[in-house]
Motif scaffolding. Structure first.
Motif, short mmCIF file in Angstrom:
data_model
loop_
_atom_site.label_atom_id
_atom_site.label_comp_id
_atom_site.label_asym_id
_atom_site.label_seq_id
_atom_site.Cartn_x
_atom_site.Cartn_y
_atom_site.Cartn_z
N GLN A 68 0.91 -1.32 0.05
CA GLN A 68 0.03 0.00 0.00
C GLN A 68 0.77 1.15 -0.06
O GLN A 68 0.54 2.18 -0.79
N ASN A 69 1.80 1.28 0.88
CA ASN A 69 2.78 2.52 1.07
C ASN A 69 3.62 2.64 -0.47
O ASN A 69 4.02 3.74 -0.80
N ALA A 70 3.69 1.44 -1.09
CA ALA A 70 4.48 1.56 -2.37
C ALA A 70 3.49 1.90 -3.49
O ALA A 70 4.07 1.92 -4.76
N GLY A 71 2.49 2.22 -3.35
CA GLY A 71 1.20 2.71 -4.43
C GLY A 71 1.11 1.58 -5.31
O GLY A 71 0.61 1.55 -6.48
N LEU A 72 1.11 0.13 -4.76
CA LEU A 72 0.81 -1.09 -5.73
C LEU A 72 -0.79 -1.46 -5.53
O LEU A 72 -0.98 -2.63 -5.98
N CYS A 73 -1.51 -0.72 -4.69
CA CYS A 73 -2.84 -1.43 -4.30
C CYS A 73 -3.99 -0.41 -5.00
O CYS A 73 -3.55 0.85 -5.16
N ASN A 74 -4.98 -0.89 -5.25
CA ASN A 74 -6.20 -0.13 -5.67
C ASN A 74 -6.73 0.27 -4.52
O ASN A 74 -6.65 0.11 -3.26
N PRO A 75 -7.89 1.31 -4.57
CA PRO A 75 -8.46 1.96 -3.60
C PRO A 75 -8.85 0.78 -2.49
O PRO A 75 -9.03 1.12 -1.44
N ASP A 76 -9.59 -0.19 -3.19
CA ASP A 76 -10.14 -1.40 -2.37
C ASP A 76 -9.15 -2.14 -1.47
O ASP A 76 -9.31 -3.02 -0.69
N GLY A 77 -7.82 -1.70 -1.41
CA GLY A 77 -6.75 -2.38 -0.78
C GLY A 77 -6.25 -3.58 -1.60
O GLY A 77 -5.25 -4.27 -1.04
N GLN A 78 -6.72 -4.23 -2.72
CA GLN A 78 -6.31 -5.09 -3.58
C GLN A 78 -4.97 -4.88 -4.30
O GLN A 78 -5.18 -3.63 -4.88
#
Length: 392
Positions: A68-78
């Motif tokens: 998540q911190n690396a910007g690898l997730c969508n808004p839903d956390g996936q």
């Protein structure tokens, strides 16, 4: 088989008492291990793994936080791209500082030959490249780096690395296009039951890339994927059946029926059908011509990375169909399409460079792109090369 699995499982349970319990979880979630078993056995093992996963309760969430911190997730956390449980577990064991987006730990593990790290880093770089809208098609150092990472992981029999490596060979990303090599990789994975590879191999037979075009064989591979519950496989079957109806292959030709199926599948998000219904609206195939709708469907297809959709958008900008005429913009989209080794995009670039439409006239560059398409047997490009040969 059953006795052997029972014995192995029993031994693994005994080992939990004496060794790190993470090992059992990693083995059970390993893709190659699962592919060697039947579905019933896998289901049983996954139930065991579900009970074992809490053993990693502090590690996997820590890895997800880093993502998540690396910007690898969508808004839903996936995650923005699929990562198997075995890869997530293997990576989580080495991800210590979740409060930063620093990739040094991942690069170190990849450098040491960790297959999961090499694959994950390659996928991250692919996401970075997409977001940067990199249009460099030939000799991109970044794409070559991605290819080498996937190749390193693939050489350790990492299934998804092999799958994406096949895509590099198929589309000429970081390496010269090699449809034969792509087919070999797809077939190896498809024979082992990897649904994504079965769909990809079906696509090769559908489009005649690396193999003779054969719709029956394409449907066979799509069906194998669908039988495993692959929604993509199911959509491809329905789409190809509609293509047959559109052309009248083995059935009565019915453009309206085919267009109706394309639009239904397009609404479900199938990118090939989005391109086809866009094409129907562009040229009045089974529906009334509507350039605005054509452009909208091409855009939805292209947004999923579909090279035919990208070429469709280029066509709209080139002629001003449903959008203001902008030939330099058309060139950008033709390049995206050609960059995925799409023969139509390559042929369009050849024509634009030959005639100086949207780019300065350059016969040498025109020949380059025509040859790319001609090598795939595209007759229009073959004819253009013959004409240019006479003119020069």
């Amino acid at each position: 088989m059953a006795a052997s699995v029972h014995h192995s499982t029993s031994m693994a349970r005994l080992d939990i008492d004496d060794h790190n319990p993470d090992i059992f979880t990693i083995i059970c979630f390993n893709d190659s291990f699962q592919l060697a078993l039947d579905l019933t056995t896998i289901a049983t093992l996954l139930r065991v793994c579900k009970q074992a996963r809490p053993l990693l309760s502090s590690k996997v969430p820590r890895f997800h936080t880093w993502c998540q911190n690396a910007g690898l997730c969508n808004p839903d956390g996936q995650l923005r791209f699929a990562l198997t449980p075995s890869d997530q577990i293997a990576l989580s064991l080495h991800c210590e500082d979740q409060a930063t987006a620093d990739r040094s730990w991942l690069e170190d593990r990849a450098e040491q030959g960790n297959a999961s790290a090499s694959y994950f880093l390659a996928r991250i770089l692919q996401v970075d490249q997409e977001s940067e809208n990199d249009d460099e098609l030939e000799g991109s150092a970044e794409r070559q780096h991605i290819f080498r990472l996937l190749e390193k992981a693939a050489n350790t029999s990492h299934p998804m690395a092999q799958f994406h490596l096949a895509g590099c060979y198929r589309n000429g990303l970081g390496v010269d296009p090699d449809h034969t090599k792509a087919i070999q990789l797809y077939r190896s994975l498809a024979d082992r039951g990897v649904a994504q590879a079965q769909v990809a191999l079906g696509g090769c037979f559908e489009n005649g890339k690396g193999v003779d075009q054969d719709y029956d064989t394409a449907i066979e591979w799509y069906s194998k994927a669908a039988d495993q519950g692959s929604e993509d496989g199911r959509l491809h079957i329905l789409h190809l059946e509609a293509v047959c109806v559109f052309h009248g292959f083995g059935t009565t030709r019915d453009l309206e029926k085919a267009a109706g199926t394309f639009e239904q599948l397009a609404d479900e998000g199938h990118s090939d059908s989005q391109f086809w219904i866009g094409d129907c609206y562009c040229y009045g195939g089974g529906v009334s011509t509507d350039y605005t709708k054509a452009f909208e469907w091409f855009r939805k297809s292209a947004d999923q990375g579909n090279s035919y959709g990208q070429c469709g958008i280029g066509t709209c900008f080139f002629w001003g169909y449903g959008v203001a005429k902008d030939q330099p913009k058309a060139i950008e989209w033709f390049r995206k399409s050609a960059g995925q080794d799409n023969r139509y995009g390559q042929d369009w670039l050849g024509e634009c460079y030959w005639l100086g439409r949207g780019v300065p006239k350059n016969v040498g560059t025109a020949v380059f792109w025509y040859r790319k398409a001609a090598e795939q047997g595209f007759q229009d490009s073959i004819d253009s090369l013959k004409y240019l040969g006479r003119e020069l």
